[in-house]
Scaffold this motif. Structure first.
Motif: not given
Ligand code: SF4
Ligand code: SF4
Length: 343
Positions: A325-338
């Motif tokens: 259940e690793i959420n790629f979209k959420r992790n990318l949002m965290e890095i991008g600050g989105y």
């Protein structure tokens, strides 16, 4: 571009005709939860409303495993095994997956032509299908939610059938033999398509675009997300094997029992496997789970300028099929600050 209308009943007749001309693959429901592109015997099995297939369309052009050539060490000869399969149609490909194939084209045709891939690509007909997103989709922020090339025909749902965009000469040739199945597009169809696109747009949980993501990923290589999330990762490779744009493969030589002949096989590999980074030595250039995990985030979000903004088309498969259940979209949002409406 040419636009035509096909009613629902005529769409089934059209698929029936296609099935007689070529091998037809389309999305079908294979279990309570999952869909996959399968060979169609009965056109009633075709699923027109689905979010994602478990296996991406790339497998039709670049199979999970294939023999590249056979060899004879006595004669010092190689026998190429370039595919000779006949024409086939993949019906129901969503826009993001169409872009996925174009990304593979850039790698397997434009850069260094791969005869195995190209032969199948020449024989394969792509028919797109409109869709509505679920919470895993983020193709809109990757700008892959609508395509204007990479398909022969594209079917857009309207009230009583489909508004069809004809993308290639091949697409015209598919329709030409069946003028009785084709009608004029009406104002009502155009209005329906506009409403559909608006509804679709409002259903995405994220808005805007992620064109700047690459830079944030490069600048935040030490972001704590990597350590935190990679600790959960099982290294199973599901995220890469289901991805429509992953291209890594390995090769092995399989000798025959005679000790003189054999074959070279190539098969999908995953950067999430420990063995992927293992080279002579045995040195491993990605020795830790975190380094492998980080690689996928960097690789998927590097530019693919010829086709789109990234190697990730936002299909959501890697999150949907991740057993941890690793959420790629959420992790990318965290890095991008989105910011997003939801995750
Ligand atoms: S699918 Fe999930 S658990 Fe498996 S390798 Fe990918 S991130 Fe790790
Ligand atoms: S990285 Fe994930 S969301 Fe992006 S294209 Fe691959 S499977 Fe789809």
């Amino acid at each position: 571009m040419r636009y035509i209308k096909m009613t629902t009943a005529n769409t089934y007749k059209f698929l029936e005709n296609l099935k007689d001309e070529a091998t037809l693959y389309a999305p079908t429901k294979i279990s309570e939860q999952f869909y996959d592109f399968t060979e169609i015997d009965d056109v009633d099995d075709v699923e027109f409303h689905y979010n994602r297939t478990i296996r991406p369309p790339r497998r039709f052009f670049y199979p999970e495993e294939e023999t590249m050539f056979r060899f004879d060490t006595d004669k010092v000869e190689l026998y190429e095994n370039t595919p000779r399969e006949g024409r086939f149609v993949i019906f129901g490909v969503h826009a993001c997956d169409v872009v996925g194939l174009r990304i593979l084209d850039a790698e397997f045709i434009d850069e260094q032509p791969d005869p195995y891939y190209k032969m199948r690509r020449d024989n394969g007909i792509i028919i797109g299908l409109s869709c509505l997103p679920d919470e895993y989709c983020f193709c809109n922020v990757r700008r892959t939610e609508f395509v204007d090339k990479g398909f022969d025909l594209f079917f857009h749902e309207v009230a009583d059938g489909y508004l069809v965009r004809v993308g290639t000469v091949q697409g015209h040739k598919l329709l030409d033999p069946y003028p009785e199945l084709v009608g004029e597009v009406t104002q009502e169809d155009i209005d329906y398509m506009e409403d559909f696109e608006e509804k679709r747009s409002s259903m995405y949980t994220l808005q805007g675009n992620w064109d700047s993501l690459r830079y944030f990923l490069e600048m935040r290589l030490d972001h704590p997300m990597y350590e935190r999330e990679s600790e959960k990762c099982l290294g199973c490779g599901n995220c890469t094997l289901t991805c429509p744009t992953c291209r890594c493969y390995d090769v092995k030589d399989v000798p025959s029992i005679d000790g003189k002949t054999g074959e070279r096989i190539r098969f999908w590999d995953s950067c999430q496997f420990r063995s992927h980074g293992l080279v002579a030595g045995p040195h491993n250039f990605r020795p830790t789970k975190e380094s492998r995990f980080k690689n996928r985030y960097q690789c998927k979000n590097a530019y693919c300028e010829e086709v789109t903004t990234a190697y990730c088309v936002g299909c959501g498969r890697c999150t949907y099929f991740c057993p941890a259940e690793i959420n790629f979209k959420r992790n990318l949002m965290e890095i991008g600050g989105y910011q997003g409406v939801g995750d």
